[in-house]
Scaffold this motif. Structure first.
Motif, PDB file in Angstrom:
ATOM      1  N   LEU A   1       0.835  -1.202   0.000  1.00 45.98           N
ATOM      2  CA  LEU A   1       0.000   0.000   0.000  1.00 45.98           C
ATOM      3  C   LEU A   1       0.873   1.256   0.000  1.00 45.98           C
ATOM      4  CD1 LEU A   1      -2.806  -0.982   2.537  1.00 45.98           C
ATOM      5  CD2 LEU A   1      -3.082  -0.616   0.084  1.00 45.98           C
ATOM      6  N   ALA A   2       1.931   1.248   0.811  1.00 49.85           N
ATOM      7  CA  ALA A   2       2.847   2.391   0.837  1.00 49.85           C
ATOM      8  C   ALA A   2       3.546   2.555  -0.509  1.00 49.85           C
ATOM      9  CB  ALA A   2       3.877   2.206   1.951  1.00 49.85           C
ATOM     10  N   LEU A   3       3.927   1.440  -1.135  1.00 54.57           N
ATOM     11  CA  LEU A   3       4.569   1.501  -2.451  1.00 54.57           C
ATOM     12  C   LEU A   3       3.625   2.098  -3.486  1.00 54.57           C
ATOM     13  CD1 LEU A   3       6.999   0.666  -4.269  1.00 54.57           C
ATOM     14  CD2 LEU A   3       5.785  -1.494  -4.660  1.00 54.57           C
TER      15      LEU A   3
ATOM     16  N   LEU B   1      -4.306  22.043  -7.265  1.00 54.79           N
ATOM     17  CA  LEU B   1      -5.402  21.380  -6.557  1.00 54.79           C
ATOM     18  C   LEU B   1      -5.962  20.228  -7.382  1.00 54.79           C
ATOM     19  CD1 LEU B   1      -7.346  24.434  -5.065  1.00 54.79           C
ATOM     20  CD2 LEU B   1      -5.982  22.752  -3.809  1.00 54.79           C
ATOM     21  N   ALA B   2      -6.083  20.433  -8.688  1.00 53.41           N
ATOM     22  CA  ALA B   2      -6.591  19.379  -9.557  1.00 53.41           C
ATOM     23  C   ALA B   2      -5.642  18.194  -9.581  1.00 53.41           C
ATOM     24  CB  ALA B   2      -6.804  19.922 -10.968  1.00 53.41           C
ATOM     25  N   LYS B   3      -4.347  18.450  -9.656  1.00 51.79           N
ATOM     26  CA  LYS B   3      -3.374  17.373  -9.645  1.00 51.79           C
ATOM     27  C   LYS B   3      -3.423  16.602  -8.335  1.00 51.79           C
ATOM     28  CE  LYS B   3       0.062  18.848 -13.022  1.00 51.79           C
ATOM     29  NZ  LYS B   3       0.002  17.557 -13.734  1.00 51.79           N
ATOM     30  N   THR B   4      -3.567  17.327  -7.227  1.00 55.67           N
ATOM     31  CA  THR B   4      -3.671  16.670  -5.924  1.00 55.67           C
ATOM     32  C   THR B   4      -4.921  15.805  -5.850  1.00 55.67           C
ATOM     33  OG1 THR B   4      -2.512  18.513  -4.871  1.00 55.67           O
ATOM     34  CG2 THR B   4      -3.795  17.057  -3.442  1.00 55.67           C
ATOM     35  N   ALA B   5      -6.044  16.334  -6.320  1.00 56.96           N
ATOM     36  CA  ALA B   5      -7.288  15.561  -6.318  1.00 56.96           C
ATOM     37  C   ALA B   5      -7.171  14.323  -7.189  1.00 56.96           C
ATOM     38  CB  ALA B   5      -8.448  16.435  -6.785  1.00 56.96           C
ATOM     39  N   ALA B   6      -6.475  14.451  -8.329  1.00 55.41           N
ATOM     40  CA  ALA B   6      -6.297  13.304  -9.218  1.00 55.41           C
ATOM     41  C   ALA B   6      -5.446  12.228  -8.555  1.00 55.41           C
ATOM     42  CB  ALA B   6      -5.659  13.756 -10.527  1.00 55.41           C
ATOM     43  N   VAL B   7      -4.386  12.641  -7.869  1.00 54.99           N
ATOM     44  CA  VAL B   7      -3.539  11.684  -7.156  1.00 54.99           C
ATOM     45  C   VAL B   7      -4.359  10.923  -6.121  1.00 54.99           C
ATOM     46  CG1 VAL B   7      -1.654  11.504  -5.479  1.00 54.99           C
ATOM     47  CG2 VAL B   7      -1.343  12.848  -7.554  1.00 54.99           C
ATOM     48  N   ILE B   8      -5.167  11.650  -5.357  1.00 54.09           N
ATOM     49  CA  ILE B   8      -5.982  11.001  -4.325  1.00 54.09           C
ATOM     50  C   ILE B   8      -6.988  10.042  -4.949  1.00 54.09           C
ATOM     51  CG2 ILE B   8      -7.717  11.437  -2.533  1.00 54.09           C
ATOM     52  CD1 ILE B   8      -6.234  14.053  -1.931  1.00 54.09           C
TER      53      ILE B   8
ATOM     54  N   ALA C   1      -5.706   5.721   6.922  1.00 47.67           N
ATOM     55  CA  ALA C   1      -5.975   6.748   5.911  1.00 47.67           C
ATOM     56  C   ALA C   1      -5.209   8.031   6.214  1.00 47.67           C
ATOM     57  CB  ALA C   1      -7.471   7.035   5.842  1.00 47.67           C
ATOM     58  N   LEU C   2      -5.097   8.399   7.493  1.00 44.93           N
ATOM     59  CA  LEU C   2      -4.338   9.591   7.869  1.00 44.93           C
ATOM     60  C   LEU C   2      -2.871   9.439   7.489  1.00 44.93           C
ATOM     61  CD1 LEU C   2      -4.024  12.325   9.236  1.00 44.93           C
ATOM     62  CD2 LEU C   2      -3.870  11.140  11.443  1.00 44.93           C
ATOM     63  N   LEU C   3      -2.299   8.269   7.742  1.00 40.82           N
ATOM     64  CA  LEU C   3      -0.909   8.034   7.346  1.00 40.82           C
ATOM     65  C   LEU C   3      -0.740   8.113   5.832  1.00 40.82           C
ATOM     66  CD1 LEU C   3      -0.012   5.082   9.746  1.00 40.82           C
ATOM     67  CD2 LEU C   3       0.988   7.374   9.783  1.00 40.82           C
ATOM     68  N   ILE C   4      -1.709   7.594   5.093  1.00 39.52           N
ATOM     69  CA  ILE C   4      -1.638   7.664   3.632  1.00 39.52           C
ATOM     70  C   ILE C   4      -1.698   9.109   3.159  1.00 39.52           C
ATOM     71  CG2 ILE C   4      -2.933   7.130   1.524  1.00 39.52           C
ATOM     72  CD1 ILE C   4      -3.563   4.403   2.733  1.00 39.52           C
ATOM     73  N   VAL C   5      -2.538   9.937   3.801  1.00 33.58           N
ATOM     74  CA  VAL C   5      -2.608  11.357   3.445  1.00 33.58           C
ATOM     75  C   VAL C   5      -1.261  12.039   3.704  1.00 33.58           C
ATOM     76  CG1 VAL C   5      -3.653  13.569   4.067  1.00 33.58           C
ATOM     77  CG2 VAL C   5      -5.098  11.556   3.730  1.00 33.58           C
ATOM     78  N   LEU C   6      -0.657  11.753   4.856  1.00 30.21           N
ATOM     79  CA  LEU C   6       0.647  12.336   5.165  1.00 30.21           C
ATOM     80  C   LEU C   6       1.708  11.860   4.168  1.00 30.21           C
ATOM     81  CD1 LEU C   6       0.721  12.042   9.072  1.00 30.21           C
ATOM     82  CD2 LEU C   6       0.323  14.096   7.709  1.00 30.21           C
ATOM     83  N   GLY C   7       1.665  10.581   3.839  1.00 29.70           N
ATOM     84  CA  GLY C   7       2.606  10.060   2.850  1.00 29.70           C
ATOM     85  C   GLY C   7       2.395  10.677   1.489  1.00 29.70           C
ATOM     86  N   THR C   8       1.140  10.885   1.118  1.00 24.12           N
ATOM     87  CA  THR C   8       0.841  11.521  -0.167  1.00 24.12           C
ATOM     88  C   THR C   8       1.400  12.936  -0.223  1.00 24.12           C
ATOM     89  OG1 THR C   8      -1.181  10.214  -0.414  1.00 24.12           O
ATOM     90  CG2 THR C   8      -1.026  12.241  -1.702  1.00 24.12           C
ATOM     91  N   ALA C   9       1.240  13.674   0.866  1.00 29.97           N
ATOM     92  CA  ALA C   9       1.779  15.040   0.914  1.00 29.97           C
ATOM     93  C   ALA C   9       3.295  15.038   0.782  1.00 29.97           C
ATOM     94  CB  ALA C   9       1.355  15.714   2.214  1.00 29.97           C
ATOM     95  N   ALA C  10       3.949  14.114   1.485  1.00 32.25           N
ATOM     96  CA  ALA C  10       5.410  14.054   1.432  1.00 32.25           C
ATOM     97  C   ALA C  10       5.896  13.684   0.029  1.00 32.25           C
ATOM     98  CB  ALA C  10       5.927  13.045   2.452  1.00 32.25           C
TER      99      ALA C  10
ATOM    100  N   THR D   1       9.952   4.327   4.315  1.00 28.38           N
ATOM    101  CA  THR D   1      10.090   3.496   5.509  1.00 28.38           C
ATOM    102  C   THR D   1       9.109   3.932   6.583  1.00 28.38           C
ATOM    103  OG1 THR D   1      12.458   3.358   4.984  1.00 28.38           O
ATOM    104  CG2 THR D   1      11.754   2.552   7.141  1.00 28.38           C
ATOM    105  N   ALA D   2       8.955   5.253   6.754  1.00 27.69           N
ATOM    106  CA  ALA D   2       8.010   5.757   7.754  1.00 27.69           C
ATOM    107  C   ALA D   2       6.582   5.364   7.410  1.00 27.69           C
ATOM    108  CB  ALA D   2       8.135   7.278   7.858  1.00 27.69           C
ATOM    109  N   LEU D   3       6.203   5.496   6.143  1.00 29.44           N
ATOM    110  CA  LEU D   3       4.843   5.140   5.751  1.00 29.44           C
ATOM    111  C   LEU D   3       4.617   3.635   5.858  1.00 29.44           C
ATOM    112  CD1 LEU D   3       2.113   5.965   4.669  1.00 29.44           C
ATOM    113  CD2 LEU D   3       3.041   5.877   2.348  1.00 29.44           C
TER     114      LEU D   3
END
Length: 241
Positions: free
Chosen positions: A59-61, A99-106, A135-144, A199-201
């Motif tokens: 999932l992290a990958l 914002l559109a790119k971020t929404a598309a990634v999500i 889900a919160l960890l995935i959001v943080l990983g997505t931001a990073a 590794t953190a995610l």
């Protein structure tokens, strides 16, 4: 503005799903890794079931492949061919485009999580813990990873971004605890590996989904630092042309 962002996000998602190379990177490779390493006795994990160990890492990958590798390559070539410059001149502002790119990634990540979780459940995965914490960890990983991807795409040439993004993907896949546990690496390098975003995610998701833990503060803090630093640098250095 909301309608324009939604329309551009939908276009970004369609472009990703129609791109065979992107689909291979974001979905097929993670699923093959999950199925292959879960079925083959290549990992010595003691009493831990292989699928329970692998599912959080895969999932992290998937998050990294979409938010970092795929976004960096696509954005880099959009910048080279002047797509970003033209889009920035439309009624959709540059902020709206991001914002559109971020929404598309999500949106792509939602599809990835659904498919990978479905395959893992079919292989006998028994997740623990809170889905909201995961889900919160995935959001943080997505931001990073998004910050790192935009930083690379906005500063390097498209060809360099292509090579560097794929190289980083392979390196982090190998040494980020996705498939092989960190105990397989020399003890001297483990503290440095634990500071990597993948590794953190991976570790955070594994603590929540395999051990049923609450939000792991250490991995979450690492992701927050990476996200803040990468997004700040990307905002200062990103070139639209």
């Amino acid at each position: 503005m909301a309608r324009m962002v939604a329309a551009q996000a939908a276009a970004e998602v369609r472009a990703t799903l129609r791109n065979g190379e992107q689909l291979l990177l974001t979905l097929i490779i993670p699923v093959l890794l999950l199925a292959g390493f879960s079925a083959a006795p290549l990992l010595d994990l003691g009493e831990v079931r292989r699928v329970d160990f692998l599912a959080p890492g895969v999932l992290a990958l998937a998050v990294m492949s979409t938010a970092f590798t795929g976004q960096a390559i696509a954005t880099g070539f959009e910048r080279r061919y002047g797509v970003l410059k033209r889009l920035g001149a439309t009624p959709l502002s540059r902020t709206g485009l991001m914002l559109a790119k971020t929404a598309a990634v999500i949106a792509v990540e939602v599809v990835q999580v659904a498919v990978i979780a479905g395959v893992a459940l079919a292989l006998g995965w028994r997740p623990q813990g809170s889905p909201l914490t995961a889900a919160l960890l995935i959001v943080l990983g997505t931001a990073a990873f998004s910050g790192l991807g935009l930083l690379m795409a906005g500063t390097l040439r498209a060809e360099a971004t292509l090579a560097a993004a794929n190289l980083v993907y392979l390196v982090l896949l190998g040494c980020g605890g996705v498939v092989f546990p960190l105990t397989a690496f020399p003890e001297a390098v483990r503290p440095a590996l634990e500071l990597l975003p993948i590794t953190a995610l991976t570790g955070g998701l594994r603590e929540v989904l395999a051990e049923g833990a609450a939000l792991p503060l250490g991995p979450a803090a690492v992701l927050v630092v990476w996200a803040a630093a990468a997004l700040a640098l990307a905002a200062r250095t990103f070139r639209w042309e």
